[in-house]
Design an enzyme around this catalytic site. Structure first.
Site, PDB file in Angstrom:
ATOM      1  N   GLU A   1      17.945   7.638 -22.229  1.00  0.00           N
ATOM      2  CA  GLU A   1      17.133   7.759 -21.008  1.00  0.00           C
ATOM      3  C   GLU A   1      16.525   9.142 -20.939  1.00  0.00           C
ATOM      4  OE1 GLU A   1      19.456   6.588 -17.565  1.00  0.00           O
ATOM      5  OE2 GLU A   1      20.000   4.699 -18.492  1.00  0.00           O
TER       6      GLU A   1
ATOM      7  N   HIS B   1      16.133   3.688 -14.219  1.00  0.00           N
ATOM      8  CA  HIS B   1      17.449   4.008 -13.644  1.00  0.00           C
ATOM      9  C   HIS B   1      17.315   4.280 -12.136  1.00  0.00           C
ATOM     10  CE1 HIS B   1      21.661   5.756 -14.714  1.00  0.00           C
ATOM     11  NE2 HIS B   1      21.645   5.325 -13.469  1.00  0.00           N
TER      12      HIS B   1
ATOM     13  N   ARG C   1      25.730   1.091 -17.325  1.00  0.00           N
ATOM     14  CA  ARG C   1      25.366   2.171 -18.243  1.00  0.00           C
ATOM     15  C   ARG C   1      24.781   1.543 -19.508  1.00  0.00           C
ATOM     16  NH1 ARG C   1      25.259   5.095 -14.590  1.00  0.00           N
ATOM     17  NH2 ARG C   1      26.388   7.034 -14.238  1.00  0.00           N
TER      18      ARG C   1
HETATM   19  C1  8YV Z   1      22.274   8.157 -10.535  1.00  0.00           C
HETATM   20  C2  8YV Z   1      24.220   6.629 -11.206  1.00  0.00           C
HETATM   21  O1  8YV Z   1      21.264   7.738 -11.376  1.00  0.00           O
HETATM   22  O2  8YV Z   1      25.799   7.129  -9.550  1.00  0.00           O
HETATM   23  C3  8YV Z   1      25.603   6.864 -10.719  1.00  0.00           C
HETATM   24  O3  8YV Z   1      26.528   6.756 -11.534  1.00  0.00           O
HETATM   25  O4  8YV Z   1      24.005   6.160 -12.254  1.00  0.00           O
HETATM   26  C4  8YV Z   1      23.087   6.942 -10.309  1.00  0.00           C
HETATM   27  O5  8YV Z   1      23.371   6.695  -9.000  1.00  0.00           O
HETATM   28  C5  8YV Z   1      22.579   9.419 -11.215  1.00  0.00           C
HETATM   29  O6  8YV Z   1      23.845   9.727 -11.471  1.00  0.00           O
HETATM   30  C6  8YV Z   1      21.731  10.555 -10.657  1.00  0.00           C
HETATM   31  O7  8YV Z   1      22.301  11.157  -9.548  1.00  0.00           O
END
Ligand code: 8YV
Length: 325
Positions: free
Chosen positions: A266, A285, A237
């Site tokens: 982001e 991301h 993160r």
């Molecule tokens: C996705 C993520 O970008 O799973 C996570 O925590 O950071 C990613 O796999 C996001 O949450 C969108 O679905």
């Protein structure tokens, strides 16, 4: 009567059909106050919530008195007020297993691209700069047999260690809340405190969730411990790294490069100094963003919601104790 759920992320047709077999589904574009006001009755009646990348906080929950389960299409859940959910006995479900290998691939890609300057030199080729046999100003540095530091030895850290150990013969250092026997036995990973890891690693890979403890863990003091030849990789993160401190360290040449899939804000603002630096690889991301894995995450999240609304929270539930009370 079927329970009502709010869906705030598009789903593949077959998964939407599966969801609709079990629930009365209201599809909304996000969880903003405007959207909630527009669909006030649906939010008030919803027992389930399914989607990703939106804030789920006290204010939203105040509009959802019937909510019993929230299912996120992600492993990370820092955008949820878990205490507020638990206080209301609402289950929070997530997708911790299905994305592990794909995110580890992304981390390895960042290690390789930053060390070998893949993006930078490919751009030079596209710009017509490859006019003669290349010299040292195009060279990168080795990945194989260099020391990989992994901060956060969860599922993803372990999958990265596997790649690095078997694929690249890299000695592995790791820091985590506790020793990880499997990492030590299978990949010869050596546990060390964070400062030692930062001083010794050629690559520092950050695979930590965002919590009050990890926020800005990588500040100017920590970055100053890294070798000038070392590379920082973050695919956890964004706010775990103090981005201003990272920019300053890169500008001053205190570390060699950074490979970043996550940022404090982001999408990354287009005027971010990071985008001007040839030694920074910035990705949007993409950690889990393959067709296969995003499908599997969505399927897992649909199943998690079905389970939770049927009282099954023994798998993939962040706060089972709060729900079972
Ligand atoms: C996705 C993520 O970008 O799973 C996570 O925590 O950071 C990613 O796999 C996001 O949450 C969108 O679905």
């Amino acid at each position: 009567m079927k329970p009502s759920v709010i869906l705030y992320k598009a789903l593949p047709d077959d998964l939407l059909a599966r969801l609709e077999d079990h629930f009365t589904v209201t599809r909304v574009k996000n969880l903003s106050p405007e959207t909630v006001a527009q669909h006030a009755e649906a939010f008030a009646q919803a027992e389930g919530l399914l989607g990703s990348s939106e804030k789920v906080d006290q204010a939203l929950l105040d509009n959802m008195p019937a909510l019993r389960a929230s299912s996120t299409i992600s492993v990370g859940y820092d955008n949820f007020d878990v205490d507020a959910l638990s206080a209301r006995h609402i289950a929070l479900m997530h997708t911790p297993t299905v994305l592990t290998e794909t995110v580890a691939d992304t981390l390895m890609a960042l290690v390789l691209t930053t060390a070998r300057r893949v993006v930078e030199v490919a751009e030079r080729v596209k710009n017509g700069e490859w006019t003669k046999s290349i010299g040292p100003d195009w060279f990168g540095s080795d990945v194989h047999h260099k020391t990989l530091g992994i901060v956060g030895m969860g599922r993803i850290g372990l999958a990265l260690a596997q790649r690095a150990h078997f694929g690249f013969g890299m000695p592995i250092l790791y820091n985590a809340r506790s020793h990880h026997q499997q990492a030590e036995e299978r990949f010869n990973a050596r546990y060390c405190d964070l400062d030692t890891l930062l001083k010794e690693a050629d690559f520092v890979c950050v695979v930590l969730p965002l919590t009050a403890e990890t926020h800005h863990l990588f500040n100017a003091d920590k970055l100053a411990l890294m070798k000038p030849s070392a590379i920082l990789i973050n695919a956890g993160r964004g706010p775990v790294v103090d981005e201003a401190a990272l920019i300053a360290a890169l500008q001053a040449g205190k570390i060699r490069a950074a490979g970043l899939d996550v940022f404090e804000q982001e999408p990354l603002p287009v005027d971010s100094p990071l985008l001007k630096m040839p030694n920074v690889v910035a990705l949007p991301h993409i950690g889990s963003a393959t067709h296969e894995t995003r499908y599997n995450m969505a399927a897992c999240a649909v199943d998690n919601l079905i389970d939770a609304l049927n009282g099954k929270t023994d798998n993939n539930c962040v706060n089972p104790q709060a729900v079972n009370k």
